[in-house]
Write an enzyme that holds these catalytic residues in place. Structure first.
Site, mmCIF file in Angstrom:
data_model
loop_
_atom_site.group_PDB
_atom_site.id
_atom_site.type_symbol
_atom_site.label_atom_id
_atom_site.label_comp_id
_atom_site.label_asym_id
_atom_site.label_seq_id
_atom_site.Cartn_x
_atom_site.Cartn_y
_atom_site.Cartn_z
ATOM 1 N N LYS A 172 -4.351 -4.921 0.155
ATOM 2 C CA LYS A 172 -4.540 -3.353 -0.143
ATOM 3 C C LYS A 172 -3.131 -3.101 -0.728
ATOM 4 C CE LYS A 172 -3.873 0.129 2.074
ATOM 5 N NZ LYS A 172 -3.122 1.288 0.841
ATOM 6 N N GLY A 225 5.883 -1.383 5.477
ATOM 7 C CA GLY A 225 5.770 -0.011 5.309
ATOM 8 C C GLY A 225 6.558 0.801 6.371
ATOM 9 N N SER A 226 6.078 1.963 6.578
ATOM 10 C CA SER A 226 6.780 2.883 7.522
ATOM 11 C C SER A 226 6.686 2.579 9.037
ATOM 12 C CB SER A 226 6.198 4.292 7.318
ATOM 13 O OG SER A 226 5.098 4.521 7.860
ATOM 14 N N GLY A 230 3.539 1.542 10.862
ATOM 15 C CA GLY A 230 3.343 0.076 11.409
ATOM 16 C C GLY A 230 3.126 0.057 13.033
ATOM 17 N N GLU A 247 6.933 -5.312 9.073
ATOM 18 C CA GLU A 247 8.171 -5.064 8.537
ATOM 19 C C GLU A 247 8.481 -3.665 8.145
ATOM 20 O OE1 GLU A 247 10.738 -6.983 8.431
ATOM 21 O OE2 GLU A 247 9.570 -8.924 8.929
ATOM 22 N N CYS A 281 13.930 -1.049 2.201
ATOM 23 C CA CYS A 281 14.384 -1.070 3.732
ATOM 24 C C CYS A 281 15.561 -1.802 4.111
ATOM 25 C CB CYS A 281 13.067 -1.556 4.578
ATOM 26 S SG CYS A 281 12.766 -3.237 4.006
ATOM 27 N N GLN A 328 8.613 11.885 -2.072
ATOM 28 C CA GLN A 328 9.697 11.285 -1.685
ATOM 29 C C GLN A 328 11.026 11.867 -2.065
ATOM 30 O OE1 GLN A 328 8.851 8.457 -0.108
ATOM 31 N NE2 GLN A 328 11.100 8.118 0.671
ATOM 32 N N GLU A 380 15.493 6.866 9.023
ATOM 33 C CA GLU A 380 15.705 6.253 7.580
ATOM 34 C C GLU A 380 15.130 7.404 6.342
ATOM 35 O OE1 GLU A 380 12.564 3.227 6.515
ATOM 36 O OE2 GLU A 380 14.144 2.114 5.903
HETATM 37 C C1 UN1 Z 1 15.497 -7.173 -0.587
HETATM 38 O O1 UN1 Z 1 16.188 -6.300 -0.179
HETATM 39 O O2 UN1 Z 1 15.583 -8.042 -1.261
HETATM 40 O O3 UN1 Z 1 10.550 -3.020 1.794
HETATM 41 C C2 UN1 Z 1 13.996 -7.125 -0.085
HETATM 42 C C3 UN1 Z 1 12.025 -3.635 1.599
HETATM 43 C C4 UN1 Z 1 11.833 -4.984 1.975
HETATM 44 C C5 UN1 Z 1 12.506 -5.836 0.937
HETATM 45 C C6 UN1 Z 1 13.873 -5.802 0.652
HETATM 46 N N1 UN1 Z 1 10.722 -5.355 2.803
HETATM 47 O O4 UN1 Z 1 12.776 -3.007 0.878
#
Ligand code: UN1
Length: 478
Positions: A172, A225-226, A230, A247, A281, A328, A380
């Protein structure tokens, strides 16, 4: 305009409705129309993946390797066209878009090799004559839920290992950027993936995502995601005894020591904080700067920001593209106001920009005179907004760097071996960089964080096998 469909059980199928993919650099430009589906489509895809699993798990690793290699080859051959699509739908500049596509292609090539390298162990039993094997097997159906900020690289680094190790997939993509997810699915399908092994379902998280997370037929969920989503996914997976890899966010520190090379530090900070419009992120959102270099650093960063071209992601000279959408942009502007209310000094930017085309342009914002307990340094923001925090010593810098709920990436700019070594040792983050931006990582080594940033085993590189395989220990008395 044709409607791009879902791919379920070996067929391209319509969704319940459609979603319009809009270019954030020019909201008059519609990138495409995509199927948008609900629970029913997700359930069909899950059933197809469930049925296809035993067959796919039993294929020769060579078949899986060849498939991934073919996918990687096409992605790399079409890097300019796909990079253009990526930049058009997401808003990162063209060189970043093309770079991300190349990364996705390389990921498939890497896992084409890994498919052949999956091995086990043979162990001597403590009981005479007994033979022990420790083996790795595929998990089953994997649900892959990806964010909008890396529309092709993140899907690639989840789908490639899932297929390499013999799992089947329900994918998805983020509804905001279905174009790259669809293009990737089209490549995977034409490369010859067997029916049911790979399925694409575009739709909202509350319907499609939820159905994937709740299904008893899905063995594992890999989500980027967020934090909020998550955590909900993690709890739902735990309740159902499902494997999960999350992540999530970051509030990544970049420490700048008095002994840093000023030019290196400024380039590292500006790249890490603002490139890809700060929508990573891994972005450096907290610049922790020692007092001796502080004023020179701030002055040089501002000079650099003044010279940056902010504009249409596809224009040749643009260095920073637009924010991804209105929501955003409003969030970024809210944080600019919050920072000012908290008493931080807005030293540069943070205002909406008008350009030739209607888009979500924001000048990169730099706060100075901030403290680590301000909301702008704890939450964040996920946009081109960074803060400078002044410190007096290395000790204070490392304490400040680690004083966060998150722990994804971290960095230090220094010419001292002692500071560099000690920072790498004491940083409470999953990744620590020396004289390099906190964002922009290699594709063949583990990626992931600590604390609220990540949950579960690492993504990417050979470490990915931890999530996409399950261990079996066998005992034999011959
Ligand atoms: C990077 O900085 O090269 O969502 C990858 C994100 C991370 C991936 C960053 N999962 O920004």
């Amino acid at each position: 305009m044709p409607i791009h469909k879902n791919y379920i059980a070996g067929r391209w199928v319509d969704g319940a409705s459609v979603v319009h993919d809009i270019n954030p650099s020019d909201t008059n430009d519609q990138v495409g129309i995509y199927a948008s589906s609900g629970r029913a489509a997700a359930e069909e895809a899950i059933d197809a993946a469930y049925q296809a699993f035993p067959g796919w798990a039993a294929t020769s690793p060579e078949v899986r390797s060849d498939l991934l290699d073919k996918i990687g080859t096409e992605i790399l051959a079409r890097k300019d066209e796909l990079g253009q699509l990526l930049s058009r739908e997401e808003g990162k500049i063209l060189s970043e878009g093309v770079g991300e596509v190349v990364r996705a292609g390389r990921v498939f090539k890497f896992f084409a090799g890994e498919a052949l390298r999956l091995n086990g162990e043979r162990v001597t039993s403590v009981r005479p004559g007994v033979e022990i094997e420790v083996l790795r097997e595929p998990e089953g159906v994997i649900g892959i839920i990806t964010p909008w900020n890396f529309p092709i690289a993140i899907p690639a680094w989840k789908i490639a290992p899932a297929l390499a190790y013999g799992n089947t997939v329900v994918f998805k993509p983020a509804e905001l950027v279905p174009g790259c997810g669809w293009a990737l699915a089209d490549i995977i399908v034409r490369a010859g993936v067997p029916e049911g092994v790979f399925n694409l379902v575009i739709g909202p998280g509350r319907d499609v995502g939820q159905a994937i997370v709740e299904s008893r037929k899905v063995r594992g969920i890999s989500f980027t995601g967020s934090v909020e989503t998550g955590r909900r996914i993690g709890a739902a997976c735990f309740e159902r005894g499902k494997k999960v890899q999350l992540e999530l966010g970051g509030k990544n520190p970049l420490v700048v020591m008095d002994d840093a090379d000023l030019e290196v530090a400024v380039n590292v900070a500006v790249n890490g904080a603002y490139f890809s419009t700060g929508q990573r992120c891994t972005a450096s959102s907290r610049l922790i700067v020692q007092s001796g270099i502080h004023d020179r650093f701030v002055k040089s960063v501002i000079e650099k920001l003044q010279g940056l071209k902010i504009g249409h992601a596809l224009a040749n000279d643009t260095q920073i593209g637009p924010v991804v959408n209105q929501t955003q942009l409003e969030q970024d502007l809210d944080y600019v106001r919050i920072g000012q209310k908290e008493g931080a000094k807005l030293a540069f930017g943070g205002t909406r920009l008008e350009r030739e085309h209607p888009g979500f342009y924001l000048s990169p914002a730099l706060f100075t005179e901030t403290s680590n307990d301000m909301r702008i340094n704890r939450e964040e923001i996920f946009g081109p907004v960074a803060s400078v925090i002044r410190v007096n010593s290395f000790e204070e810098a490392i304490t400040m760097a680690n004083d966060t709920e998150f722990g994804l990436s971290s960095g230090i700019c220094t010419t001292s071996l002692k500071h560099s070594s000690e920072f790498k040792r004491r940083s409470a983050a999953g990744m620590a960089m020396v004289n390099l931006p906190t964002a922009g990582v290699d594709y063949h080594v583990p990626f992931g964080g600590r604390k609220a940033s990540s949950y579960g085993s690492r993504e990417q590189g050979a470490y990915a096998r931890e999530f996409y395989t399950v261990v079996k220990t066998t005992y034999t008395q011959p």
